[in-house]
Scaffold this motif. Structure first.
Motif, PDB file in Angstrom:
ATOM      1  N   VAL A 234       0.773  -1.295  -0.135  1.00  0.00           N
ATOM      2  CA  VAL A 234      -0.024  -0.112  -0.093  1.00  0.00           C
ATOM      3  C   VAL A 234       0.946   1.320  -0.031  1.00  0.00           C
ATOM      4  O   VAL A 234       0.468   2.216  -0.610  1.00  0.00           O
ATOM      5  CB  VAL A 234      -0.960  -0.010   1.247  1.00  0.00           C
ATOM      6  N   PRO A 235       1.925   1.406   0.679  1.00  0.00           N
ATOM      7  CA  PRO A 235       2.771   2.673   0.481  1.00  0.00           C
ATOM      8  C   PRO A 235       3.228   2.709  -0.753  1.00  0.00           C
ATOM      9  O   PRO A 235       3.294   3.917  -1.303  1.00  0.00           O
ATOM     10  CB  PRO A 235       3.880   2.198   1.625  1.00  0.00           C
ATOM     11  N   ARG A 236       3.607   1.832  -1.475  1.00  0.00           N
ATOM     12  CA  ARG A 236       3.915   1.861  -3.166  1.00  0.00           C
ATOM     13  C   ARG A 236       2.735   2.267  -4.040  1.00  0.00           C
ATOM     14  O   ARG A 236       2.922   2.442  -5.026  1.00  0.00           O
ATOM     15  CB  ARG A 236       4.621   0.531  -3.304  1.00  0.00           C
ATOM     16  N   THR A 237       1.575   1.901  -3.555  1.00  0.00           N
ATOM     17  CA  THR A 237       0.367   2.399  -4.298  1.00  0.00           C
ATOM     18  C   THR A 237      -0.344   3.564  -3.835  1.00  0.00           C
ATOM     19  O   THR A 237      -1.472   3.909  -4.277  1.00  0.00           O
ATOM     20  CB  THR A 237      -0.552   1.199  -4.429  1.00  0.00           C
ATOM     21  N   LEU A 238       0.068   4.288  -2.812  1.00  0.00           N
ATOM     22  CA  LEU A 238      -0.613   5.241  -2.274  1.00  0.00           C
ATOM     23  C   LEU A 238      -0.841   6.449  -3.142  1.00  0.00           C
ATOM     24  O   LEU A 238      -1.786   6.993  -3.030  1.00  0.00           O
ATOM     25  CB  LEU A 238       0.244   5.892  -1.038  1.00  0.00           C
ATOM     26  N   ALA A 239      -0.151   6.546  -4.103  1.00  0.00           N
ATOM     27  CA  ALA A 239      -0.411   7.575  -5.104  1.00  0.00           C
ATOM     28  C   ALA A 239      -1.641   7.486  -5.749  1.00  0.00           C
ATOM     29  O   ALA A 239      -2.341   8.200  -6.531  1.00  0.00           O
ATOM     30  CB  ALA A 239       0.726   7.661  -6.256  1.00  0.00           C
ATOM     31  N   MET A 240      -2.276   6.130  -5.810  1.00  0.00           N
ATOM     32  CA  MET A 240      -3.294   5.743  -6.434  1.00  0.00           C
ATOM     33  C   MET A 240      -4.731   6.099  -5.603  1.00  0.00           C
ATOM     34  O   MET A 240      -5.809   6.241  -5.910  1.00  0.00           O
ATOM     35  CB  MET A 240      -3.434   4.274  -6.898  1.00  0.00           C
ATOM     36  N   MET A 241      -4.454   5.910  -4.286  1.00  0.00           N
ATOM     37  CA  MET A 241      -5.103   6.370  -3.153  1.00  0.00           C
ATOM     38  C   MET A 241      -5.397   7.584  -2.640  1.00  0.00           C
ATOM     39  O   MET A 241      -6.294   8.010  -1.931  1.00  0.00           O
ATOM     40  CB  MET A 241      -5.099   5.090  -2.080  1.00  0.00           C
ATOM     41  N   ALA A 242      -4.147   8.310  -2.665  1.00  0.00           N
ATOM     42  CA  ALA A 242      -3.995   9.741  -2.206  1.00  0.00           C
ATOM     43  C   ALA A 242      -3.314  10.407  -3.531  1.00  0.00           C
ATOM     44  O   ALA A 242      -2.162  10.763  -3.067  1.00  0.00           O
ATOM     45  CB  ALA A 242      -3.228   9.763  -1.035  1.00  0.00           C
TER      46      ALA A 242
END
Length: 478
Positions: A325-333
């Protein structure tokens, strides 16, 4: 010229007719083009909006007369609409981020299962969500609905089906046409602006009774199902919970709900905003995602063993969330503003901790029986594109299961008061998204390259703006 009848009048006529096939009574979706023609005709629909989400989740598409829509017309858009920023600018090319040299067409392919009326229009109007394919019918990997479909298909290949239930928070704010001025709460029926600290307040909801009635009315006409609605902690901050179901169907519903809520608010002379952090000093707005996985053949919850205990897949899903999730946070935030929400002591997670019924963690396990065991991802903000946020969250859990990742021990104490162990800003988050080869396998390298290029372009646009903080503390002190 014949007088125009409202969608409500048409619906009443339909409900009284016993000669109309049952499928055409549906407020949402048909199966065939023949049914679509009849569905539109019996409602007297004159215009139809063919819409699709861009990278930001903004509806793009074309509006046309119903006769044109049903005449096998080819609907095309330029591919560049998936390469511009939220402010409408086009970033410079890099080695990875490239434009189509011809800016060739991509095609809108209506998904007839999403056909519904547009209840706020005065003329009888319908809408349909479209998929995107290439000019020769080939799949386009970088469009949000296709990104989510790819992730769902990865589960299907394993014999699994993900199930999700989003919760969307948003603020009602007084109309503001000058971006230099802070937003403020609107006045409710009492004539006074509502204050914060109204979590779960029925009186807080009642301040906007007529607006909420319109939200329910508009939603019913579109076949959208609201589970519950509550007042959140911020002033005039509301939350809508949706019933659990298929990820693509639920992403479609969030996509339409955002539009619906904005239209209902405008009808009452106020704005609805899904900004992650619209007001300084107030809680941010999240899009929490409840998620589980079931076996397609048996319907069994993959997160529970036969004896009701948590399964190894349950723990691996959590492990995948913690790792990826830290590596995909740009898609969530997805915006600079999103990271203003993820701060300590502001009712938002700042970590990758998990825990049982612990709302201070990023990944909460609600109290439930074995059949309903699920994991709530509390990190996504309400400004996220729902298709991409769901794809990211489910993609992380999928990788956790197939890679056999193990989570940390569950957190028993408060977890959102310490150090932040997430990307602290948009550029860091984008770099992490590009750095994990497994994510390219899940989302495709093409999507990641385009998404990262657009996000860097948005950051550079933001850096051109001089903030009040800079004028306040740097003007005369440095």
């Amino acid at each position: 010229m014949p007088s125009k009848r409202s969608v409500a009048q048409q619906a009443a006529k339909i409900s009284k007719s016993s000669k109309i096939p049952a499928a055409l009574h549906s407020s949402r979706g048909v199966k065939t083009w023949k049914e679509a023609v009849d569905w539109l005709r019996i409602r007297g629909i004159e215009d139809i909006e063919c819409i699709t989400p861009d990278l930001a989740g903004v509806p793009r598409g074309k509006m046309m007369p119903t006769s044109k829509f049903t005449s096998n017309t080819s609907l095309a858009l330029p591919s560049a609409i998936y390469r511009h920023t939220i402010s409408g600018e086009y970033p410079d090319e890099t080695d990875q981020f490239r434009y189509d040299s011809r800016d060739s067409d991509i095609k809108l392919m209506p998904d007839l299962s999403t056909l519904s009326v547009v209840p706020w229009e005065t003329d009888p109007t319908a809408q349909v969500i479209c998929d995107i394919v290439g000019s020769q019918g080939e799949q386009i990997s970088y469009t949000p609905r296709n990104v989510l479909k790819r992730v769902v298909d990865l589960y299907r290949q394993k014999g699994w089906k993900p199930v999700v239930a989003p919760e969307i928070e948003f603020y009602l704010v007084a109309q503001n046409d000058d971006p230099d001025y802070p937003l403020r709460p609107p006045k409710g029926r009492s004539g006074r602006s509502i204050l914060g600290g109204q979590g779960y307040s029925i009186a807080g909801i009642n301040e906007f009774d007529e607006l909420i009635d319109d939200i329910y009315h508009f939603s019913e006409k579109q076949g959208l199902e609201i589970d519950t609605l509550i007042h959140e902690e911020g002033p005039a901050q509301l939350e809508i919970n949706l019933r659990h179901g298929d990820p693509i169907e639920l992403a479609d519903q969030v996509f339409l709900f955002k539009r619906t809520i904005r239209e209902a608010a405008l009808k009452h002379g106020i704005y609805a905003t899904f900004m992650a952090k619209p007001m300084q000093g107030q809680p941010g707005s999240a899009m929490h995602i409840h998620q589980s996985v079931v076996e397609i053949n048996t319907g069994r919850n993959l997160f529970s063993n036969v004896d009701g205990s948590p399964s190894k897949e349950f723990f691996s899903f959590i492990g995948g969330m913690q790792h990826y999730v830290p590596r995909t946070l740009a898609m969530m935030a997805p915006y600079v503003n999103s990271y203003r929400r993820l701060t300590p002591d502001m009712s938002a997670p700042v970590n990758t901790a998990w825990g049982y019924d612990n709302r201070t963690t990023a990944f909460r396990i609600p109290v439930s029986d074995a059949a309903a065991r699920r994991i709530e991802n509390r990190l996504p903000s309400s400004d996220a594109n729902p298709y991409l946020a769901l794809a990211a969250s489910l993609g992380c859990g999928y990788l956790g299961i197939v890679e056999g990742l193990e989570p940390t021990p569950p957190t028993e104490d408060t977890a959102n008061e310490g150090e932040i162990d997430l990307p602290r800003g948009l550029l860091e988050a984008v770099s992490l998204l590009e750095s994990a080869p497994s994510l390219a396998d899940v989302f495709t390298p093409e999507f990641i390259a385009i998404y990262a290029g657009v996000k860097r372009g948005e950051f550079e646009t933001f850096m051109q703006v001089i903030s009040p903080w800079e004028r306040e503390f740097l003007l005369l002190n440095v």
